[in-house]
Design a protein around this motif. Structure first.
Motif, PDB file in Angstrom:
ATOM      1  N   GLN A   1       8.134  42.692 -24.681  1.00 29.36           N
ATOM      2  CA  GLN A   1       8.049  41.766 -23.660  1.00 29.36           C
ATOM      3  C   GLN A   1       9.060  41.956 -22.517  1.00 29.36           C
ATOM      4  OE1 GLN A   1       5.493  39.134 -23.955  1.00 29.36           O
ATOM      5  NE2 GLN A   1       5.112  40.679 -25.779  1.00 29.36           N
ATOM      6  N   ALA A   2      10.189  42.168 -22.945  1.00 28.16           N
ATOM      7  CA  ALA A   2      11.037  42.660 -21.727  1.00 28.16           C
ATOM      8  C   ALA A   2      10.516  43.681 -20.630  1.00 28.16           C
ATOM      9  CB  ALA A   2      12.525  42.838 -22.215  1.00 28.16           C
ATOM     10  N   LYS A   3       9.998  44.623 -21.283  1.00 23.29           N
ATOM     11  CA  LYS A   3       9.524  45.814 -20.727  1.00 23.29           C
ATOM     12  C   LYS A   3       8.233  45.344 -19.774  1.00 23.29           C
ATOM     13  CE  LYS A   3      10.948  49.641 -23.568  1.00 23.29           C
ATOM     14  NZ  LYS A   3      10.159  50.735 -24.506  1.00 23.29           N
ATOM     15  N   SER A   4       7.539  44.353 -20.086  1.00 21.61           N
ATOM     16  CA  SER A   4       6.444  43.997 -19.388  1.00 21.61           C
ATOM     17  C   SER A   4       6.694  43.252 -18.226  1.00 21.61           C
ATOM     18  CB  SER A   4       5.608  42.994 -20.283  1.00 21.61           C
ATOM     19  OG  SER A   4       6.203  41.861 -20.373  1.00 21.61           O
ATOM     20  N   ALA A   5       8.131  42.807 -17.900  1.00 20.18           N
ATOM     21  CA  ALA A   5       8.414  42.315 -16.869  1.00 20.18           C
ATOM     22  C   ALA A   5       9.135  43.469 -15.801  1.00 20.18           C
ATOM     23  CB  ALA A   5       9.769  41.131 -17.218  1.00 20.18           C
ATOM     24  N   LEU A   6       9.167  44.399 -16.069  1.00 22.72           N
ATOM     25  CA  LEU A   6      10.050  45.534 -15.348  1.00 22.72           C
ATOM     26  C   LEU A   6       8.668  46.419 -14.693  1.00 22.72           C
ATOM     27  CD1 LEU A   6      12.450  46.979 -18.045  1.00 22.72           C
ATOM     28  CD2 LEU A   6      12.949  45.140 -16.252  1.00 22.72           C
ATOM     29  N   SER A   7       9.442  46.643 -13.321  1.00 24.51           N
ATOM     30  CA  SER A   7       8.537  47.782 -12.742  1.00 24.51           C
ATOM     31  C   SER A   7       9.633  48.816 -12.399  1.00 24.51           C
ATOM     32  CB  SER A   7       8.006  47.170 -11.345  1.00 24.51           C
ATOM     33  OG  SER A   7       9.166  46.601 -10.693  1.00 24.51           O
ATOM     34  N   ILE A   8       9.436  50.040 -12.930  1.00 25.09           N
ATOM     35  CA  ILE A   8      10.604  51.150 -12.739  1.00 25.09           C
ATOM     36  C   ILE A   8       9.866  52.034 -11.769  1.00 25.09           C
ATOM     37  CG2 ILE A   8      11.788  53.049 -13.864  1.00 25.09           C
ATOM     38  CD1 ILE A   8      11.236  51.407 -16.582  1.00 25.09           C
TER      39      ILE A   8
ATOM     40  N   ASN B   1      18.065  39.211 -20.669  1.00 20.99           N
ATOM     41  CA  ASN B   1      19.143  40.136 -21.074  1.00 20.99           C
ATOM     42  C   ASN B   1      18.766  41.442 -21.697  1.00 20.99           C
ATOM     43  OD1 ASN B   1      21.449  38.223 -20.553  1.00 20.99           O
ATOM     44  ND2 ASN B   1      21.218  37.515 -22.497  1.00 20.99           N
ATOM     45  N   ARG B   2      17.657  41.298 -22.372  1.00 21.95           N
ATOM     46  CA  ARG B   2      17.156  42.725 -22.703  1.00 21.95           C
ATOM     47  C   ARG B   2      16.574  43.410 -21.695  1.00 21.95           C
ATOM     48  NH1 ARG B   2      15.426  44.730 -27.946  1.00 21.95           N
ATOM     49  NH2 ARG B   2      16.726  42.968 -28.696  1.00 21.95           N
ATOM     50  N   ALA B   3      16.049  42.874 -20.709  1.00 22.19           N
ATOM     51  CA  ALA B   3      15.288  43.486 -19.415  1.00 22.19           C
ATOM     52  C   ALA B   3      16.340  44.305 -18.422  1.00 22.19           C
ATOM     53  CB  ALA B   3      14.529  42.612 -18.498  1.00 22.19           C
ATOM     54  N   ILE B   4      17.499  43.425 -18.589  1.00 21.69           N
ATOM     55  CA  ILE B   4      18.779  44.210 -17.936  1.00 21.69           C
ATOM     56  C   ILE B   4      19.393  45.354 -18.475  1.00 21.69           C
ATOM     57  CG2 ILE B   4      20.990  43.584 -16.959  1.00 21.69           C
ATOM     58  CD1 ILE B   4      20.205  40.530 -16.939  1.00 21.69           C
ATOM     59  N   VAL B   5      19.498  45.389 -19.824  1.00 20.32           N
ATOM     60  CA  VAL B   5      19.936  46.387 -20.631  1.00 20.32           C
ATOM     61  C   VAL B   5      18.925  47.605 -20.331  1.00 20.32           C
ATOM     62  CG1 VAL B   5      20.432  47.296 -23.136  1.00 20.32           C
ATOM     63  CG2 VAL B   5      21.126  44.979 -22.313  1.00 20.32           C
ATOM     64  N   ILE B   6      17.721  47.375 -20.572  1.00 16.84           N
ATOM     65  CA  ILE B   6      16.726  48.378 -20.325  1.00 16.84           C
ATOM     66  C   ILE B   6      16.793  49.103 -19.018  1.00 16.84           C
ATOM     67  CG2 ILE B   6      14.303  48.896 -20.154  1.00 16.84           C
ATOM     68  CD1 ILE B   6      13.840  46.652 -22.224  1.00 16.84           C
ATOM     69  N   ALA B   7      17.020  48.142 -17.991  1.00 18.47           N
ATOM     70  CA  ALA B   7      16.982  48.614 -16.637  1.00 18.47           C
ATOM     71  C   ALA B   7      18.481  49.531 -16.552  1.00 18.47           C
ATOM     72  CB  ALA B   7      17.250  47.522 -15.545  1.00 18.47           C
ATOM     73  N   LEU B   8      19.490  48.971 -16.942  1.00 10.54           N
ATOM     74  CA  LEU B   8      20.811  49.713 -16.958  1.00 10.54           C
ATOM     75  C   LEU B   8      20.780  51.167 -17.450  1.00 10.54           C
ATOM     76  CD1 LEU B   8      23.539  46.953 -17.627  1.00 10.54           C
ATOM     77  CD2 LEU B   8      22.824  48.112 -15.455  1.00 10.54           C
ATOM     78  N   LYS B   9      19.997  51.100 -18.832  1.00  9.08           N
ATOM     79  CA  LYS B   9      20.011  52.473 -19.334  1.00  9.08           C
ATOM     80  C   LYS B   9      18.989  53.607 -18.722  1.00  9.08           C
ATOM     81  CE  LYS B   9      20.530  50.813 -24.360  1.00  9.08           C
ATOM     82  NZ  LYS B   9      20.214  50.738 -25.529  1.00  9.08           N
ATOM     83  N   ASN B  10      17.843  52.874 -17.934  1.00 11.61           N
ATOM     84  CA  ASN B  10      16.881  53.636 -17.446  1.00 11.61           C
ATOM     85  C   ASN B  10      17.787  54.197 -15.942  1.00 11.61           C
ATOM     86  OD1 ASN B  10      14.798  53.790 -14.912  1.00 11.61           O
ATOM     87  ND2 ASN B  10      13.905  54.145 -16.682  1.00 11.61           N
TER      88      ASN B  10
ATOM     89  N   TRP C   1      28.128  49.303 -20.140  1.00 11.32           N
ATOM     90  CA  TRP C   1      28.018  47.950 -19.639  1.00 11.32           C
ATOM     91  C   TRP C   1      28.730  46.899 -20.770  1.00 11.32           C
ATOM     92  CZ3 TRP C   1      25.280  44.891 -23.420  1.00 11.32           C
ATOM     93  CH2 TRP C   1      24.446  45.646 -24.119  1.00 11.32           C
ATOM     94  N   GLU C   2      29.070  45.740 -20.414  1.00 14.15           N
ATOM     95  CA  GLU C   2      29.504  44.809 -21.194  1.00 14.15           C
ATOM     96  C   GLU C   2      28.693  43.614 -20.946  1.00 14.15           C
ATOM     97  OE1 GLU C   2      33.797  44.373 -20.137  1.00 14.15           O
ATOM     98  OE2 GLU C   2      34.024  46.561 -20.346  1.00 14.15           O
TER      99      GLU C   2
ATOM    100  N   ILE D   1      17.592  46.398  -9.571  1.00 15.28           N
ATOM    101  CA  ILE D   1      18.931  47.119 -10.050  1.00 15.28           C
ATOM    102  C   ILE D   1      18.639  48.572  -9.505  1.00 15.28           C
ATOM    103  CG2 ILE D   1      20.406  47.564 -11.975  1.00 15.28           C
ATOM    104  CD1 ILE D   1      19.344  45.167 -13.238  1.00 15.28           C
ATOM    105  N   TYR D   2      19.817  48.940  -8.913  1.00 19.12           N
ATOM    106  CA  TYR D   2      19.495  50.559  -8.370  1.00 19.12           C
ATOM    107  C   TYR D   2      20.883  51.194  -8.106  1.00 19.12           C
ATOM    108  CZ  TYR D   2      20.450  48.166  -4.040  1.00 19.12           C
ATOM    109  OH  TYR D   2      21.215  47.409  -3.044  1.00 19.12           O
TER     110      TYR D   2
END
Length: 356
Positions: free
Chosen positions: A156-163, A180-189, A196-197, A233-234
């Motif tokens: 569900q979090a990934k569906s809110a992302l455009s990479i 929160n999960r979307a932010i973590v995925i973005a940071l890892k990407n 991150w903390e 996030i960039y």
């Protein structure tokens, strides 16, 4: 044939500022992958069992974690490392070994309670089992439920992302659990795997209520900024300070390539960015924006370039790197955004240029 490796986990722990447990795990898996990559093994089967799952779940829980951290140990890691005994108790394994006279080795460091995981296994879980004898099986079942639900949250979090190349956008509004999960995925990407903390996630989440353009700094030169109905996030890059004489041809402009070509009259002027080459004054240059720049929009009406870009909802992070065609402070074209009324194609135009 016995395959053996020798590593120095103490040295790596000191060098990389890791715990001995962390460094030993990293080196152990390096050995596993070396065995696979060199053809000495097709897959690796590890001996992790039910107790290991309980230990990992409690270890992560006590350190502070989310749903993913209490999902236990994965059965398959990278499809090359398989853990077939995760749902099997240590007692069952020992009984099978005894019945079949299978030789085994005991690692003496497993009894050293100076190591956190050993302390949890030998002391904490031991005390818990006095009240709940089936605790390890219950924790294992809980971890499987947590993994199932964590996987759903991840989808569900990934569906809110455009990479895109160099940045990740999170569409708003978004439920806090998914955010929160979307932010973590973005940071890892963007290369932030473990630096991150929780405070970083909270800071990014606060951007939801912030004004457009509000920016926060994250590790490794990564920033997050509120952009209208998104959080972007960039990796922040230095502003460009380029000035190229106008001409026909292809030009490098930072990370971009600009192409200015003479073309025949198109069927539809809205299919690209077209201008009248004869209306472009001598001395015009391609550059980035400057203080005092003004732009006359198509159809008339002049305003500052900054205000025009705001009206067009061009993100702040892009404005210092956006190529414009200018004569002094008069902006004649904004590449990929707009052509000024001053150089528009009309019925008298014979020299049509296309800006890509």
């Amino acid at each position: 044939e016995v395959l053996s490796y020798s590593v120095t986990s103490l040295e790596k722990a000191k060098q990389d500022k890791l715990s001995i447990e962390q460094s030993a795990r990293i080196l152990r898996y390096e050995c596993f992958f070396d065995a696979i990559n060199t053809g000495k093994a097709d897959v690796i089967l590890t001996a992790h069992h039910e107790k290991d799952t309980a230990e990992s779940v409690l270890f992560n829980l006590f350190r502070g974690t989310g749903l993913k951290g209490v999902s236990g140990i994965e059965e398959n890691f990278d499809d090359k490392i398989i853990r077939p005994f995760l749902s099997v108790s240590k007692e069952e394994i020992e009984e099978y070994i005894n019945q079949n006279s299978i030789p085994f080795v005991t690692d003496q460091t497993n009894f050293d309670t100076e190591y956190t995981r050993n302390h949890i296994r030998l002391n904490v879980i031991k005390e818990i089992k006095k009240c709940f004898p089936e605790a390890e099986k219950s924790i294992f079942r809980f971890s499987q439920t947590a993994r199932l639900e964590s996987d759903y949250v991840e989808e569900q979090a990934k569906s809110a992302l455009s990479i895109c190349d160099g940045h990740v956008k999170i569409a708003l509004p978004l439920h806090p659990a998914l955010l929160n999960r979307a932010i973590v995925i973005a940071l890892k990407n963007l290369g932030i795997k473990k630096d991150w903390e929780k405070v970083h996630l909270d800071s990014v989440a606060c951007l939801i209520e912030s004004q457009n353009g509000t920016k926060i700094d994250l590790p490794k030169n990564i920033v997050a900024i509120k952009e209208y109905d998104h959080i972007c996030i960039y990796e922040e890059k230095d502003a460009l300070n380029l000035s190229i004489p106008f001409g026909i041809g292809e030009f490098d402009f930072g990370d971009e390539k600009l192409l200015i070509a003479k073309v025949d009259a198109p069927k539809n002027l809205k299919d690209g960015w077209f201008c009248d080459g004869d209306k472009i004054p001598q001395g015009a240059v391609i550059r980035t924006k400057q203080e005092g720049d003004v732009f006359t929009k198509f159809g008339g009406g002049t305003k500052s370039l900054s205000d025009f870009l705001t009206d067009k909802k061009i993100p702040l992070r892009m404005r210092d790197r956006l190529p414009v065609l200018a004569k002094e402070n008069t902006i004649l074209a904004i590449f990929g955004v707009a052509i000024s009324d001053k150089i528009k194609v009309d019925n008298t135009t014979t020299n049509i240029l296309k800006l890509n």
